[in-house]
Design a protein around this motif. Structure first.
Motif, PDB file in Angstrom:
ATOM      1  N   GLY A  90      10.973  -2.908  10.411  1.00  0.00           N
ATOM      2  CA  GLY A  90      11.275  -4.277  10.015  1.00  0.00           C
ATOM      3  C   GLY A  90      11.231  -4.451   8.512  1.00  0.00           C
ATOM      4  O   GLY A  90      10.820  -3.551   7.771  1.00  0.00           O
ATOM      5  N   THR A  91      11.625  -5.641   8.087  1.00  0.00           N
ATOM      6  CA  THR A  91      11.681  -5.954   6.663  1.00  0.00           C
ATOM      7  C   THR A  91      10.326  -6.422   6.160  1.00  0.00           C
ATOM      8  O   THR A  91       9.645  -7.213   6.817  1.00  0.00           O
ATOM      9  N   VAL A  92       9.944  -5.943   4.995  1.00  0.00           N
ATOM     10  CA  VAL A  92       8.696  -6.393   4.365  1.00  0.00           C
ATOM     11  C   VAL A  92       8.960  -7.761   3.751  1.00  0.00           C
ATOM     12  O   VAL A  92       9.771  -7.905   2.840  1.00  0.00           O
ATOM     13  N   ILE A  93       8.291  -8.784   4.276  1.00  0.00           N
ATOM     14  CA  ILE A  93       8.518 -10.156   3.820  1.00  0.00           C
ATOM     15  C   ILE A  93       7.351 -10.697   3.004  1.00  0.00           C
ATOM     16  O   ILE A  93       7.413 -11.806   2.477  1.00  0.00           O
ATOM     17  N   SER A 124      -3.064  -8.306  -5.917  1.00  0.00           N
ATOM     18  CA  SER A 124      -4.412  -7.908  -6.309  1.00  0.00           C
ATOM     19  C   SER A 124      -5.341  -9.095  -6.490  1.00  0.00           C
ATOM     20  O   SER A 124      -6.546  -8.937  -6.617  1.00  0.00           O
ATOM     21  N   ASN A 125      -4.775 -10.308  -6.508  1.00  0.00           N
ATOM     22  CA  ASN A 125      -5.603 -11.509  -6.584  1.00  0.00           C
ATOM     23  C   ASN A 125      -6.232 -11.738  -5.219  1.00  0.00           C
ATOM     24  O   ASN A 125      -5.539 -11.875  -4.216  1.00  0.00           O
ATOM     25  N   GLY A 126      -7.563 -11.763  -5.184  1.00  0.00           N
ATOM     26  CA  GLY A 126      -8.271 -11.854  -3.911  1.00  0.00           C
ATOM     27  C   GLY A 126      -7.924 -13.067  -3.086  1.00  0.00           C
ATOM     28  O   GLY A 126      -8.127 -13.090  -1.871  1.00  0.00           O
ATOM     29  N   SER A 127      -7.385 -14.126  -3.712  1.00  0.00           N
ATOM     30  CA  SER A 127      -7.078 -15.341  -2.964  1.00  0.00           C
ATOM     31  C   SER A 127      -5.708 -15.276  -2.303  1.00  0.00           C
ATOM     32  O   SER A 127      -5.348 -16.173  -1.564  1.00  0.00           O
ATOM     33  N   LEU A 128      -4.930 -14.212  -2.567  1.00  0.00           N
ATOM     34  CA  LEU A 128      -3.585 -14.102  -2.022  1.00  0.00           C
ATOM     35  C   LEU A 128      -3.537 -12.989  -0.983  1.00  0.00           C
ATOM     36  O   LEU A 128      -4.518 -12.697  -0.328  1.00  0.00           O
ATOM     37  N   ASN A 129      -2.364 -12.353  -0.822  1.00  0.00           N
ATOM     38  CA  ASN A 129      -2.148 -11.394   0.247  1.00  0.00           C
ATOM     39  C   ASN A 129      -2.925 -10.103   0.019  1.00  0.00           C
ATOM     40  O   ASN A 129      -2.745  -9.441  -1.001  1.00  0.00           O
ATOM     41  N   LYS A 130      -3.749  -9.714   0.987  1.00  0.00           N
ATOM     42  CA  LYS A 130      -4.537  -8.492   0.884  1.00  0.00           C
ATOM     43  C   LYS A 130      -3.811  -7.296   1.476  1.00  0.00           C
ATOM     44  O   LYS A 130      -4.364  -6.196   1.553  1.00  0.00           O
ATOM     45  N   GLY A 131      -2.574  -7.503   1.958  1.00  0.00           N
ATOM     46  CA  GLY A 131      -1.803  -6.414   2.540  1.00  0.00           C
ATOM     47  C   GLY A 131      -0.324  -6.713   2.427  1.00  0.00           C
ATOM     48  O   GLY A 131       0.123  -7.322   1.454  1.00  0.00           O
ATOM     49  N   ILE A 132       0.444  -6.285   3.433  1.00  0.00           N
ATOM     50  CA  ILE A 132       1.864  -6.590   3.487  1.00  0.00           C
ATOM     51  C   ILE A 132       2.180  -7.228   4.830  1.00  0.00           C
ATOM     52  O   ILE A 132       1.450  -7.039   5.808  1.00  0.00           O
ATOM     53  N   ASP A 133       3.255  -8.006   4.875  1.00  0.00           N
ATOM     54  CA  ASP A 133       3.732  -8.623   6.112  1.00  0.00           C
ATOM     55  C   ASP A 133       5.083  -8.016   6.464  1.00  0.00           C
ATOM     56  O   ASP A 133       5.978  -7.942   5.611  1.00  0.00           O
ATOM     57  N   ILE A 134       5.235  -7.607   7.722  1.00  0.00           N
ATOM     58  CA  ILE A 134       6.465  -6.979   8.195  1.00  0.00           C
ATOM     59  C   ILE A 134       7.061  -7.849   9.294  1.00  0.00           C
ATOM     60  O   ILE A 134       6.401  -8.118  10.309  1.00  0.00           O
ATOM     61  N   ALA A 135       8.295  -8.316   9.101  1.00  0.00           N
ATOM     62  CA  ALA A 135       8.967  -9.142  10.108  1.00  0.00           C
ATOM     63  C   ALA A 135       9.438  -8.265  11.261  1.00  0.00           C
ATOM     64  O   ALA A 135       9.745  -7.077  11.082  1.00  0.00           O
ATOM     65  N   ASP A 164       2.553 -18.582  11.498  1.00  0.00           N
ATOM     66  CA  ASP A 164       3.652 -19.481  11.832  1.00  0.00           C
ATOM     67  C   ASP A 164       4.935 -18.778  12.241  1.00  0.00           C
ATOM     68  O   ASP A 164       5.935 -19.427  12.523  1.00  0.00           O
ATOM     69  N   ARG A 165       4.944 -17.432  12.282  1.00  0.00           N
ATOM     70  CA  ARG A 165       6.137 -16.710  12.685  1.00  0.00           C
ATOM     71  C   ARG A 165       5.751 -15.334  13.201  1.00  0.00           C
ATOM     72  O   ARG A 165       4.628 -14.865  12.997  1.00  0.00           O
ATOM     73  N   VAL A 166       6.686 -14.691  13.885  1.00  0.00           N
ATOM     74  CA  VAL A 166       6.434 -13.351  14.401  1.00  0.00           C
ATOM     75  C   VAL A 166       6.434 -12.365  13.239  1.00  0.00           C
ATOM     76  O   VAL A 166       7.424 -12.254  12.500  1.00  0.00           O
ATOM     77  N   LYS A 167       5.334 -11.656  13.079  1.00  0.00           N
ATOM     78  CA  LYS A 167       5.227 -10.657  12.013  1.00  0.00           C
ATOM     79  C   LYS A 167       3.965  -9.834  12.231  1.00  0.00           C
ATOM     80  O   LYS A 167       3.063 -10.224  12.982  1.00  0.00           O
ATOM     81  N   LEU A 168       3.919  -8.706  11.550  1.00  0.00           N
ATOM     82  CA  LEU A 168       2.712  -7.893  11.517  1.00  0.00           C
ATOM     83  C   LEU A 168       2.100  -7.987  10.132  1.00  0.00           C
ATOM     84  O   LEU A 168       2.786  -7.756   9.130  1.00  0.00           O
ATOM     85  N   HIS A 169       0.832  -8.341  10.074  1.00  0.00           N
ATOM     86  CA  HIS A 169       0.097  -8.283   8.808  1.00  0.00           C
ATOM     87  C   HIS A 169      -0.668  -6.972   8.805  1.00  0.00           C
ATOM     88  O   HIS A 169      -1.501  -6.715   9.681  1.00  0.00           O
ATOM     89  N   PRO A 187      -0.737  -1.230   0.432  1.00  0.00           N
ATOM     90  CA  PRO A 187      -0.237  -0.262   1.418  1.00  0.00           C
ATOM     91  C   PRO A 187       1.030   0.453   0.970  1.00  0.00           C
ATOM     92  O   PRO A 187       1.268   1.601   1.373  1.00  0.00           O
ATOM     93  N   MET A 188       1.841  -0.188   0.152  1.00  0.00           N
ATOM     94  CA  MET A 188       3.092   0.416  -0.294  1.00  0.00           C
ATOM     95  C   MET A 188       2.841   1.681  -1.120  1.00  0.00           C
ATOM     96  O   MET A 188       3.730   2.524  -1.247  1.00  0.00           O
ATOM     97  N   GLN A 189       1.642   1.825  -1.670  1.00  0.00           N
ATOM     98  CA  GLN A 189       1.309   3.017  -2.445  1.00  0.00           C
ATOM     99  C   GLN A 189       0.912   4.185  -1.539  1.00  0.00           C
ATOM    100  O   GLN A 189       0.776   5.324  -2.002  1.00  0.00           O
ATOM    101  N   TYR A 190       0.742   3.913  -0.243  1.00  0.00           N
ATOM    102  CA  TYR A 190       0.301   4.942   0.712  1.00  0.00           C
ATOM    103  C   TYR A 190       1.378   5.279   1.735  1.00  0.00           C
ATOM    104  O   TYR A 190       1.410   6.405   2.240  1.00  0.00           O
ATOM    105  N   LEU A 191       2.230   4.325   2.067  1.00  0.00           N
ATOM    106  CA  LEU A 191       3.246   4.531   3.092  1.00  0.00           C
ATOM    107  C   LEU A 191       4.407   5.346   2.550  1.00  0.00           C
ATOM    108  O   LEU A 191       4.671   5.338   1.352  1.00  0.00           O
ATOM    109  N   PRO A 192       5.128   6.060   3.442  1.00  0.00           N
ATOM    110  CA  PRO A 192       6.279   6.836   2.972  1.00  0.00           C
ATOM    111  C   PRO A 192       7.398   5.915   2.482  1.00  0.00           C
ATOM    112  O   PRO A 192       7.538   4.781   2.955  1.00  0.00           O
ATOM    113  N   LYS A 193       8.188   6.417   1.551  1.00  0.00           N
ATOM    114  CA  LYS A 193       9.306   5.637   1.018  1.00  0.00           C
ATOM    115  C   LYS A 193      10.386   5.503   2.086  1.00  0.00           C
ATOM    116  O   LYS A 193      10.689   6.450   2.808  1.00  0.00           O
ATOM    117  N   ARG A 194      10.966   4.314   2.157  1.00  0.00           N
ATOM    118  CA  ARG A 194      12.048   4.092   3.126  1.00  0.00           C
ATOM    119  C   ARG A 194      13.400   4.313   2.466  1.00  0.00           C
ATOM    120  O   ARG A 194      13.569   4.051   1.295  1.00  0.00           O
TER     121      ARG A 194
END
Length: 280
Positions: free
Chosen positions: A167-170, A175-186, A256-261, A273-280
Protein backbone atom coordinates in the motif's frame (compact mmCIF):
# COMPACT_ATOMS: atom_id res chain seq x y z
CA UNK A 1 35.88 75.67 -1.22
CA UNK A 2 35.04 73.43 -4.16
CA UNK A 3 38.21 71.33 -3.56
CA UNK A 4 37.48 71.03 0.15
CA UNK A 5 33.91 69.90 -0.51
CA UNK A 6 35.15 67.29 -3.00
CA UNK A 7 37.66 65.94 -0.51
CA UNK A 8 34.98 65.79 2.20
CA UNK A 9 32.62 63.88 -0.12
CA UNK A 10 35.37 61.41 -1.05
CA UNK A 11 36.20 60.85 2.64
CA UNK A 12 32.56 60.22 3.59
CA UNK A 13 32.12 57.82 0.66
CA UNK A 14 35.23 55.90 1.66
CA UNK A 15 34.02 55.53 5.25
CA UNK A 16 30.63 54.28 4.07
CA UNK A 17 32.22 51.68 1.77
CA UNK A 18 34.51 50.49 4.55
CA UNK A 19 31.62 50.08 6.98
CA UNK A 20 29.56 48.21 4.38
CA UNK A 21 32.48 45.87 3.65
CA UNK A 22 32.98 45.18 7.37
CA UNK A 23 29.28 44.43 7.86
CA UNK A 24 29.13 42.10 4.87
CA UNK A 25 32.22 40.26 6.06
CA UNK A 26 30.73 39.76 9.50
CA UNK A 27 27.49 38.40 8.03
CA UNK A 28 29.34 35.99 5.73
CA UNK A 29 31.50 34.79 8.59
CA UNK A 30 28.42 34.18 10.70
CA UNK A 31 26.80 32.13 7.93
CA UNK A 32 29.94 30.23 6.95
CA UNK A 33 30.89 28.82 10.35
CA UNK A 34 28.73 27.52 13.23
CA UNK A 35 29.24 28.83 16.74
CA UNK A 36 32.03 27.09 18.58
CA UNK A 37 30.15 26.60 21.81
CA UNK A 38 26.95 27.12 23.76
CA UNK A 39 24.79 25.03 21.37
CA UNK A 40 22.50 22.50 23.10
CA UNK A 41 21.27 19.73 20.80
CA UNK A 42 17.95 18.26 21.95
CA UNK A 43 16.94 14.70 21.16
CA UNK A 44 13.26 15.22 20.45
CA UNK A 45 12.54 11.52 20.87
CA UNK A 46 13.59 11.84 24.50
CA UNK A 47 10.28 13.62 25.09
CA UNK A 48 8.52 10.29 24.60
CA UNK A 49 9.88 8.81 27.83
CA UNK A 50 7.89 9.68 30.92
CA UNK A 51 10.31 10.26 33.80
CA UNK A 52 7.97 11.14 36.66
CA UNK A 53 4.78 9.87 38.24
CA UNK A 54 3.48 6.33 38.36
CA UNK A 55 1.06 3.90 36.72
CA UNK A 56 -1.26 1.34 38.33
CA UNK A 57 -1.25 -1.99 36.49
CA UNK A 58 -4.62 -3.02 35.08
CA UNK A 59 -5.82 -6.43 33.94
CA UNK A 60 -4.49 -7.08 30.44
CA UNK A 61 -1.33 -5.00 30.91
CA UNK A 62 2.14 -6.42 30.52
CA UNK A 63 5.55 -4.97 31.22
CA UNK A 64 5.99 -4.68 27.45
CA UNK A 65 2.79 -2.73 26.84
CA UNK A 66 3.48 -0.34 29.73
CA UNK A 67 7.05 0.26 28.54
CA UNK A 68 5.79 0.88 24.99
CA UNK A 69 3.09 3.30 26.13
CA UNK A 70 5.41 5.45 28.21
CA UNK A 71 8.49 5.35 25.94
CA UNK A 72 10.66 3.07 28.05
CA UNK A 73 12.94 0.16 27.29
CA UNK A 74 11.37 -2.80 29.09
CA UNK A 75 14.65 -3.74 30.78
CA UNK A 76 15.08 -0.26 32.26
CA UNK A 77 11.49 -0.28 33.53
CA UNK A 78 11.99 -3.69 35.15
CA UNK A 79 15.25 -2.59 36.77
CA UNK A 80 13.83 0.68 38.14
CA UNK A 81 10.86 -1.16 39.65
CA UNK A 82 12.86 -4.17 40.93
CA UNK A 83 10.88 -6.64 38.80
CA UNK A 84 12.96 -9.82 38.45
CA UNK A 85 12.66 -12.41 35.65
CA UNK A 86 10.26 -13.72 34.42
CA UNK A 87 8.93 -10.14 34.84
CA UNK A 88 5.49 -10.96 36.23
CA UNK A 89 3.31 -7.99 37.20
CA UNK A 90 -0.04 -7.86 38.98
CA UNK A 91 -3.22 -5.78 38.64
CA UNK A 92 -3.01 -3.00 41.21
CA UNK A 93 0.79 -2.99 41.23
CA UNK A 94 2.45 0.44 41.06
CA UNK A 95 4.93 1.06 38.25
CA UNK A 96 7.11 4.11 38.88
CA UNK A 97 8.77 6.23 36.22
CA UNK A 98 12.03 7.57 37.57
CA UNK A 99 15.64 7.51 36.40
CA UNK A 100 16.88 6.44 39.82
CA UNK A 101 16.69 2.89 41.08
CA UNK A 102 14.79 2.89 44.39
CA UNK A 103 16.60 1.71 47.52
CA UNK A 104 15.70 -1.63 48.97
CA UNK A 105 13.05 -1.33 51.67
CA UNK A 106 13.06 -3.65 54.66
CA UNK A 107 9.84 -5.59 54.70
CA UNK A 108 7.66 -5.06 57.75
CA UNK A 109 6.43 -8.13 59.63
CA UNK A 110 3.05 -9.23 58.35
CA UNK A 111 0.39 -9.32 61.10
CA UNK A 112 -1.65 -12.53 61.44
CA UNK A 113 -4.76 -12.45 59.26
CA UNK A 114 -8.06 -11.62 60.93
CA UNK A 115 -10.76 -14.29 60.82
CA UNK A 116 -13.08 -13.83 57.84
CA UNK A 117 -16.34 -12.05 58.62
CA UNK A 118 -18.24 -13.89 55.91
CA UNK A 119 -17.91 -17.09 53.94
CA UNK A 120 -17.17 -15.16 50.71
CA UNK A 121 -13.83 -16.38 49.32
CA UNK A 122 -11.12 -13.69 49.16
CA UNK A 123 -10.28 -12.10 45.81
CA UNK A 124 -6.78 -13.06 44.71
CA UNK A 125 -4.95 -10.84 42.22
CA UNK A 126 -4.12 -12.72 39.03
CA UNK A 127 -0.54 -12.23 37.89
CA UNK A 128 0.03 -10.72 34.46
CA UNK A 129 2.80 -12.77 32.87
CA UNK A 130 5.33 -11.17 30.57
CA UNK A 131 6.87 -13.41 27.88
CA UNK A 132 10.52 -14.25 28.57
CA UNK A 133 13.10 -12.25 26.62
CA UNK A 134 14.80 -13.68 23.56
CA UNK A 135 18.45 -14.53 23.98
CA UNK A 136 19.57 -13.50 20.47
CA UNK A 137 18.22 -11.05 17.88
CA UNK A 138 15.50 -12.68 15.83
CA UNK A 139 15.92 -16.07 17.54
CA UNK A 140 12.87 -17.51 19.28
CA UNK A 141 12.87 -19.35 22.58
CA UNK A 142 12.48 -23.07 21.88
CA UNK A 143 9.57 -23.62 24.27
CA UNK A 144 7.40 -20.79 22.89
CA UNK A 145 4.65 -21.93 20.48
CA UNK A 146 4.78 -20.86 16.86
CA UNK A 147 1.84 -19.04 15.28
CA UNK A 148 -0.16 -21.11 12.78
CA UNK A 149 -1.03 -18.32 10.34
CA UNK A 150 0.27 -18.25 6.72
CA UNK A 151 3.82 -17.07 6.00
CA UNK A 152 4.31 -15.07 2.80
CA UNK A 153 7.70 -14.83 1.04
CA UNK A 154 8.99 -11.29 1.55
CA UNK A 155 11.96 -9.18 0.51
CA UNK A 156 14.15 -8.10 3.41
CA UNK A 157 16.46 -5.15 3.74
CA UNK A 158 20.13 -5.52 4.62
CA UNK A 159 19.18 -5.12 8.28
CA UNK A 160 16.58 -7.90 8.05
CA UNK A 161 13.31 -5.96 7.89
CA UNK A 162 10.40 -6.47 5.48
CA UNK A 163 7.35 -4.34 4.66
CA UNK A 164 4.42 -5.16 6.98
CA UNK A 165 1.79 -4.47 4.30
CA UNK A 166 1.40 -3.44 0.70
CA UNK A 167 0.00 0.00 0.00
CA UNK A 168 0.84 3.67 -0.19
CA UNK A 169 2.62 5.38 2.68
CA UNK A 170 0.24 8.18 3.69
CA UNK A 171 1.90 9.24 6.94
CA UNK A 172 5.62 9.77 7.55
CA UNK A 173 7.70 9.51 10.69
CA UNK A 174 8.34 12.71 12.63
CA UNK A 175 11.13 13.09 15.18
CA UNK A 176 8.91 15.46 17.15
CA UNK A 177 7.50 13.36 19.97
CA UNK A 178 4.07 14.98 19.67
CA UNK A 179 3.64 13.85 16.04
CA UNK A 180 3.87 10.55 14.14
CA UNK A 181 6.10 7.95 15.83
CA UNK A 182 5.99 5.66 12.79
CA UNK A 183 4.48 5.45 9.32
CA UNK A 184 0.90 4.94 8.11
CA UNK A 185 0.19 2.59 5.19
CA UNK A 186 -3.15 2.78 3.37
CA UNK A 187 -4.85 -0.46 2.37
CA UNK A 188 -8.08 -2.44 2.11
CA UNK A 189 -10.26 -3.61 4.98
CA UNK A 190 -9.17 -7.11 5.95
CA UNK A 191 -5.85 -6.92 4.08
CA UNK A 192 -3.15 -9.12 5.68
CA UNK A 193 -0.75 -7.42 8.07
CA UNK A 194 2.62 -9.17 8.15
CA UNK A 195 5.37 -9.44 10.74
CA UNK A 196 8.26 -7.23 9.61
CA UNK A 197 10.89 -9.58 11.08
CA UNK A 198 11.21 -12.75 13.16
CA UNK A 199 10.30 -12.42 16.81
CA UNK A 200 7.92 -13.06 19.69
CA UNK A 201 4.50 -11.48 20.18
CA UNK A 202 4.69 -9.64 23.49
CA UNK A 203 1.38 -7.76 23.25
CA UNK A 204 -1.90 -8.35 21.41
CA UNK A 205 -4.88 -6.26 22.46
CA UNK A 206 -6.59 -2.88 22.50
CA UNK A 207 -5.43 -1.46 25.82
CA UNK A 208 -3.20 1.29 24.42
CA UNK A 209 -5.18 4.42 23.61
CA UNK A 210 -4.86 5.66 20.03
CA UNK A 211 -3.62 2.37 18.54
CA UNK A 212 -6.85 0.39 18.30
CA UNK A 213 -6.26 -3.35 17.99
CA UNK A 214 -2.49 -3.54 18.39
CA UNK A 215 0.26 -6.16 18.04
CA UNK A 216 3.77 -5.64 19.44
CA UNK A 217 6.58 -7.97 18.41
CA UNK A 218 9.93 -8.21 20.17
CA UNK A 219 12.71 -9.00 17.72
CA UNK A 220 15.73 -8.72 20.00
CA UNK A 221 16.82 -7.05 23.22
CA UNK A 222 17.11 -3.85 21.17
CA UNK A 223 14.18 -3.74 18.74
CA UNK A 224 10.40 -4.09 18.89
CA UNK A 225 7.83 -3.32 16.21
CA UNK A 226 4.18 -2.29 16.55
CA UNK A 227 1.18 -2.74 14.23
CA UNK A 228 -1.91 -0.66 15.04
CA UNK A 229 -5.55 -0.04 13.94
CA UNK A 230 -6.17 -3.66 12.95
CA UNK A 231 -9.64 -5.08 12.41
CA UNK A 232 -8.79 -8.48 13.87
CA UNK A 233 -5.72 -9.93 15.59
CA UNK A 234 -4.59 -13.39 14.48
CA UNK A 235 -1.77 -14.04 16.95
CA UNK A 236 -1.51 -14.27 20.73
CA UNK A 237 1.04 -13.14 23.27
CA UNK A 238 3.92 -15.57 23.60
CA UNK A 239 3.70 -16.92 20.05
CA UNK A 240 6.70 -16.90 17.73
CA UNK A 241 6.35 -15.41 14.26
CA UNK A 242 8.47 -15.25 11.12
CA UNK A 243 9.02 -12.33 8.76
CA UNK A 244 6.09 -12.27 6.34
CA UNK A 245 3.76 -14.18 8.65
CA UNK A 246 0.18 -12.89 8.87
CA UNK A 247 -0.44 -11.44 12.32
CA UNK A 248 -3.63 -9.40 11.81
CA UNK A 249 -6.18 -7.99 9.37
CA UNK A 250 -5.94 -4.33 8.46
CA UNK A 251 -8.74 -2.13 9.82
CA UNK A 252 -9.65 1.24 11.24
CA UNK A 253 -9.94 0.65 14.99
CA UNK A 254 -8.88 3.74 16.90
CA UNK A 255 -8.68 5.91 13.78
CA UNK A 256 -10.76 7.47 11.00
CA UNK A 257 -9.79 5.33 8.00
CA UNK A 258 -8.48 1.91 7.03
CA UNK A 259 -4.71 1.89 7.45
CA UNK A 260 -1.83 0.23 9.23
CA UNK A 261 0.18 2.27 11.72
CA UNK A 262 3.65 0.74 11.88
CA UNK A 263 6.42 1.58 14.33
CA UNK A 264 9.95 0.40 15.03
CA UNK A 265 11.42 1.21 18.42
CA UNK A 266 15.07 0.93 19.35
CA UNK A 267 15.60 0.55 23.10
CA UNK A 268 12.16 2.04 23.66
CA UNK A 269 12.62 5.09 21.41
CA UNK A 270 10.78 5.46 18.07
CA UNK A 271 12.95 5.46 14.96
CA UNK A 272 12.08 6.09 11.31
CA UNK A 273 10.91 2.77 9.79
CA UNK A 274 11.81 4.00 6.31
CA UNK A 275 15.48 3.80 7.32
CA UNK A 276 15.08 0.05 8.03
CA UNK A 277 12.63 -1.19 5.40
CA UNK A 278 13.76 -2.24 1.91
CA UNK A 279 13.50 0.35 -0.86
CA UNK A 280 10.43 0.01 -3.05
Amino acid sequence: MKLTASIRWIFISSVRCALAAMLAGALLAGCASPPSGGVHVVDRNSRDRVTSGQYIVRRGDSLWSIAFRFGWDWRDLARVNNIPPPHVIYPGQTIRFTRQVPRAVTARPTPPPAPPATTTPPVVATPVPTPPPLTKPGVAASKAPAAKTPVKPVTRSASGWAWPAGGTVIGRFSSNGSLNKGIDIAGELGQPVLAASDGAVVYAGSGLRGYGELVIIKHSDTYVSAYGHNRRLLVQEGQQVKAGQTIAEMGSTGTDRVKLHFEIRRQGKPVDPMQYLPKR
